[in-house]
Scaffold this motif. Structure first.
Motif, PDB file in Angstrom:
ATOM      1  N   HIS A  42      34.733  39.095  45.896  1.00 38.00           N
ATOM      2  CA  HIS A  42      33.524  38.814  46.666  1.00 38.00           C
ATOM      3  C   HIS A  42      33.488  37.291  46.768  1.00 38.00           C
ATOM      4  O   HIS A  42      33.140  36.603  45.805  1.00 38.00           O
ATOM      5  CB  HIS A  42      32.285  39.359  45.954  1.00 38.00           C
ATOM      6  N   LEU A  54      33.899  36.095  42.991  1.00 40.43           N
ATOM      7  CA  LEU A  54      33.767  36.998  41.861  1.00 40.43           C
ATOM      8  C   LEU A  54      34.830  38.074  42.040  1.00 40.43           C
ATOM      9  O   LEU A  54      34.966  38.643  43.127  1.00 40.43           O
ATOM     10  CB  LEU A  54      32.375  37.623  41.815  1.00 40.43           C
ATOM     11  N   ALA A  55      35.595  38.327  40.990  1.00 42.71           N
ATOM     12  CA  ALA A  55      36.697  39.291  41.044  1.00 42.71           C
ATOM     13  C   ALA A  55      36.368  40.514  40.204  1.00 42.71           C
ATOM     14  O   ALA A  55      35.680  40.419  39.189  1.00 42.71           O
ATOM     15  CB  ALA A  55      37.979  38.640  40.531  1.00 42.71           C
ATOM     16  N   SER A  56      36.903  41.660  40.618  1.00 48.33           N
ATOM     17  CA  SER A  56      36.702  42.912  39.892  1.00 48.33           C
ATOM     18  C   SER A  56      37.498  42.955  38.598  1.00 48.33           C
ATOM     19  O   SER A  56      37.116  43.639  37.650  1.00 48.33           O
ATOM     20  CB  SER A  56      37.091  44.099  40.781  1.00 48.33           C
ATOM     21  N   ASP A  57      38.610  42.234  38.551  1.00 53.01           N
ATOM     22  CA  ASP A  57      39.500  42.220  37.389  1.00 53.01           C
ATOM     23  C   ASP A  57      39.916  40.783  37.106  1.00 53.01           C
ATOM     24  O   ASP A  57      39.914  39.946  38.010  1.00 53.01           O
ATOM     25  CB  ASP A  57      40.749  43.061  37.671  1.00 53.01           C
ATOM     26  N   CYS A  87      39.536  31.237  35.865  1.00 51.50           N
ATOM     27  CA  CYS A  87      39.051  32.611  35.736  1.00 51.50           C
ATOM     28  C   CYS A  87      38.213  32.699  34.467  1.00 51.50           C
ATOM     29  O   CYS A  87      38.724  32.496  33.365  1.00 51.50           O
ATOM     30  CB  CYS A  87      40.207  33.618  35.690  1.00 51.50           C
ATOM     31  N   GLU A  89      35.139  35.057  32.518  1.00 49.69           N
ATOM     32  CA  GLU A  89      34.404  36.320  32.489  1.00 49.69           C
ATOM     33  C   GLU A  89      32.914  36.055  32.671  1.00 49.69           C
ATOM     34  O   GLU A  89      32.354  35.162  32.036  1.00 49.69           O
ATOM     35  CB  GLU A  89      34.654  37.039  31.164  1.00 49.69           C
ATOM     36  N   ASP A  92      30.375  41.876  33.933  1.00 47.08           N
ATOM     37  CA  ASP A  92      31.420  42.864  34.232  1.00 47.08           C
ATOM     38  C   ASP A  92      32.367  42.383  35.326  1.00 47.08           C
ATOM     39  O   ASP A  92      33.185  43.152  35.825  1.00 47.08           O
ATOM     40  CB  ASP A  92      30.793  44.201  34.623  1.00 47.08           C
ATOM     41  N   ARG A  93      32.263  41.096  35.730  1.00 38.86           N
ATOM     42  CA  ARG A  93      33.157  40.532  36.735  1.00 38.86           C
ATOM     43  C   ARG A  93      33.731  39.210  36.230  1.00 38.86           C
ATOM     44  O   ARG A  93      33.431  38.791  35.120  1.00 38.86           O
ATOM     45  CB  ARG A  93      32.413  40.321  38.063  1.00 38.86           C
ATOM     46  N   TYR A  94      34.522  38.569  37.075  1.00 35.78           N
ATOM     47  CA  TYR A  94      35.200  37.331  36.693  1.00 35.78           C
ATOM     48  C   TYR A  94      35.013  36.292  37.788  1.00 35.78           C
ATOM     49  O   TYR A  94      35.274  36.578  38.959  1.00 35.78           O
ATOM     50  CB  TYR A  94      36.699  37.601  36.468  1.00 35.78           C
TER      51      TYR A  94
END
Length: 111
Positions: A42, A54-57, A87, A89, A92-94
């Protein structure tokens, strides 16, 4: 030297534009069959030289990725090679920073 941020001197070469767009990061060193090969992003800001999202993983610092931006309205989609520079944390996203290998041309615009 540019203005200081909370992490030290400002190092950005290009001004950023705030955006809210989906994108996908594809890890260049991960096999296609590996479920970690594709990471949803995102994108929160973008410049000619990189993006913040923002990343999912999690993504590894210095990891090579290709970021795919889907077509939006009159703008064409694009894919851009880059390297993960940050990166962290966040729940729940990164929060990730990706520097593009080559700056986007001025004529293509941002955001």
């Amino acid at each position: 030297m540019g203005p200081a941020s909370r992490d030290g001197p400002e190092r950005r070469q290009f001004s950023r534009s705030a955006v809210e767009v989906p994108a996908t990061a594809v890890r260049r060193s991960t096999p296609l069959e590996d479920q970690r090969h594709v990471v949803s992003l995102h994108v929160l800001n973008v410049s000619r030289g990189g993006l913040g999202a923002l990343a999912s993983d999690p993504l590894e610092e210095k990891e090579s990725v290709v970021v795919f931006f889907p077509p939006m309205g009159p703008r064409k989609g694009r894919d851009t090679r880059g390297q993960v520079v940050r990166c962290v944390e966040e729940g729940d996203r990164y929060a990730v920073g990706i520097a593009f290998d080559e700056p986007w041309p001025v004529r293509e615009g941002i955001g």
